[in-house]
Design an enzyme around this catalytic site. Sequence first.
Site, PDB file in Angstrom:
ATOM      1  N   LYS A  49      33.582  25.024  -3.290  1.00  0.00           N
ATOM      2  CA  LYS A  49      32.546  24.398  -2.497  1.00  0.00           C
ATOM      3  C   LYS A  49      32.896  22.938  -2.173  1.00  0.00           C
ATOM      4  CE  LYS A  49      29.044  26.846  -5.211  1.00  0.00           C
ATOM      5  NZ  LYS A  49      28.007  26.641  -6.222  1.00  0.00           N
ATOM      6  N   GLY A  50      33.852  22.393  -2.895  1.00  0.00           N
ATOM      7  CA  GLY A  50      34.085  20.948  -2.849  1.00  0.00           C
ATOM      8  C   GLY A  50      34.435  20.385  -1.489  1.00  0.00           C
ATOM      9  N   GLU A 106      40.920  20.840   1.378  1.00  0.00           N
ATOM     10  CA  GLU A 106      40.524  20.796  -0.036  1.00  0.00           C
ATOM     11  C   GLU A 106      39.900  19.440  -0.341  1.00  0.00           C
ATOM     12  OE1 GLU A 106      39.510  22.003  -2.641  1.00  0.00           O
ATOM     13  OE2 GLU A 106      41.161  22.870  -3.788  1.00  0.00           O
ATOM     14  N   ASP A 107      39.084  19.380  -1.379  1.00  0.00           N
ATOM     15  CA  ASP A 107      38.465  18.108  -1.749  1.00  0.00           C
ATOM     16  C   ASP A 107      39.429  17.192  -2.502  1.00  0.00           C
ATOM     17  OD1 ASP A 107      38.481  19.755  -4.002  1.00  0.00           O
ATOM     18  OD2 ASP A 107      36.409  19.356  -4.571  1.00  0.00           O
ATOM     19  N   ASP A 110      44.534  17.641  -8.102  1.00  0.00           N
ATOM     20  CA  ASP A 110      44.595  16.998  -9.409  1.00  0.00           C
ATOM     21  C   ASP A 110      45.889  17.462 -10.094  1.00  0.00           C
ATOM     22  OD1 ASP A 110      43.946  15.822 -11.833  1.00  0.00           O
ATOM     23  OD2 ASP A 110      42.331  17.187 -12.317  1.00  0.00           O
ATOM     24  N   LYS A 138      45.215  12.880  -6.718  1.00  0.00           N
ATOM     25  CA  LYS A 138      45.513  12.172  -7.972  1.00  0.00           C
ATOM     26  C   LYS A 138      46.964  12.483  -8.321  1.00  0.00           C
ATOM     27  CE  LYS A 138      41.010  12.794 -10.277  1.00  0.00           C
ATOM     28  NZ  LYS A 138      40.389  13.517 -11.409  1.00  0.00           N
ATOM     29  N   PHE A 159      37.641  10.681 -13.213  1.00  0.00           N
ATOM     30  CA  PHE A 159      36.842  11.799 -12.723  1.00  0.00           C
ATOM     31  C   PHE A 159      35.822  11.283 -11.714  1.00  0.00           C
ATOM     32  CE2 PHE A 159      33.911  15.256 -12.488  1.00  0.00           C
ATOM     33  CZ  PHE A 159      34.773  16.341 -12.519  1.00  0.00           C
ATOM     34  N   ASP A 166      31.790  17.727  -7.358  1.00  0.00           N
ATOM     35  CA  ASP A 166      30.716  17.872  -8.336  1.00  0.00           C
ATOM     36  C   ASP A 166      31.182  17.618  -9.757  1.00  0.00           C
ATOM     37  OD1 ASP A 166      32.304  20.298  -8.625  1.00  0.00           O
ATOM     38  OD2 ASP A 166      30.657  21.061  -9.832  1.00  0.00           O
ATOM     39  N   ARG A 172      27.088  16.496  -5.596  1.00  0.00           N
ATOM     40  CA  ARG A 172      27.810  16.766  -4.340  1.00  0.00           C
ATOM     41  C   ARG A 172      27.225  15.997  -3.156  1.00  0.00           C
ATOM     42  NH1 ARG A 172      31.301  21.160  -5.341  1.00  0.00           N
ATOM     43  NH2 ARG A 172      30.451  22.788  -6.681  1.00  0.00           N
TER      44      ARG A 172
HETATM   45  P1  IMP Z   1      43.817  21.123  -9.639  1.00  0.00           P
HETATM   46  O1  IMP Z   1      44.041  22.599  -9.649  1.00  0.00           O
HETATM   47  O2  IMP Z   1      43.941  20.538 -11.016  1.00  0.00           O
HETATM   48  O3  IMP Z   1      44.644  20.389  -8.624  1.00  0.00           O
HETATM   49  O4  IMP Z   1      42.295  20.848  -9.356  1.00  0.00           O
HETATM   50  C1  IMP Z   1      41.640  21.256  -8.278  1.00  0.00           C
HETATM   51  C2  IMP Z   1      40.158  21.319  -8.537  1.00  0.00           C
HETATM   52  O5  IMP Z   1      39.723  20.655  -9.736  1.00  0.00           O
HETATM   53  C3  IMP Z   1      39.457  20.621  -7.403  1.00  0.00           C
HETATM   54  O6  IMP Z   1      39.294  21.448  -6.295  1.00  0.00           O
HETATM   55  C4  IMP Z   1      38.152  20.222  -8.066  1.00  0.00           C
HETATM   56  O7  IMP Z   1      37.242  21.282  -7.978  1.00  0.00           O
HETATM   57  C5  IMP Z   1      38.509  19.981  -9.512  1.00  0.00           C
HETATM   58  N1  IMP Z   1      38.669  18.542  -9.786  1.00  0.00           N
HETATM   59  C6  IMP Z   1      39.794  17.910 -10.163  1.00  0.00           C
HETATM   60  N2  IMP Z   1      39.585  16.589 -10.328  1.00  0.00           N
HETATM   61  C7  IMP Z   1      38.282  16.382 -10.041  1.00  0.00           C
HETATM   62  C8  IMP Z   1      37.442  15.208 -10.013  1.00  0.00           C
HETATM   63  O8  IMP Z   1      37.845  14.058 -10.292  1.00  0.00           O
HETATM   64  N3  IMP Z   1      36.138  15.405  -9.653  1.00  0.00           N
HETATM   65  C9  IMP Z   1      35.643  16.628  -9.328  1.00  0.00           C
HETATM   66  N4  IMP Z   1      36.387  17.742  -9.343  1.00  0.00           N
HETATM   67  C10 IMP Z   1      37.697  17.627  -9.704  1.00  0.00           C
END
Ligand code: IMP
Length: 185
Positions: A49-50, A106-107, A110, A138, A159, A166, A172
């Site tokens: 949803k992000g 994508e939002d 990470d 990040k 974070f 969220d 959100r």
């Molecule tokens: P990744 O797979 O670790 O790259 O993370 C992707 C997902 O983790 C994102 O689509 C977010 O839903 C969540 N996420 C990672 N960091 C944050 C943050 O700082 N705030 C909110 N959601 C996060």
Amino acid sequence: MSAEAASVHPDVSRVLIDEKALKARIRELGAQITRDYAGRRLMVVGVLKGSLIFMADLLRALGPEVDADVDFMAVSSYAGTASTGTIRVLLDLRENPEGRDVLVVEDIVDTGLTLASLTETLRARKPRSLEVCTLLDKPDCRKAPFQPKYVGFKIPNEFVVGFGLDYDERYRQLPYVGVLRTPSK
Ligand code: IMP
């Protein structure tokens, strides 16, 4: 206290990216994507949803030179260990991406595990091209080597919530990206 400071959510320790900066950067991203895909038909895939707020603004920043279809996916967080994580597709595309120019929106990236796995899943369906546009990145947190082509803002390892992001389904609706006061995720 300014009007903006007064309206900051009490769970947010500080505003990292304010509304004005978000709008300006999304306009730039929209212009860049319009240039890159001018004269083509683009399949814009929002990851729920992000991405919802970023996606809505990014679409409106695209010029008439590009034709954009909209589709969505939802994926679960990675199962298994962090280093071998794969996602589970909870909601799949309505349209077949084969032979299409696909742009995943994508939002935040990470660890990179979600997008590494999602793009691998989509690539197997043979799109003509596949790129990723993320509002936030990040880069210090990578566990999978993943580099999105379009990045709104590089941010430190904190974070963040707001503008679609969220914590436990909350925050959100905040119109800015802010650092959550008690990160425990
Ligand atoms: P990744 O797979 O670790 O790259 O993370 C992707 C997902 O983790 C994102 O689509 C977010 O839903 C969540 N996420 C990672 N960091 C944050 C943050 O700082 N705030 C909110 N959601 C996060």
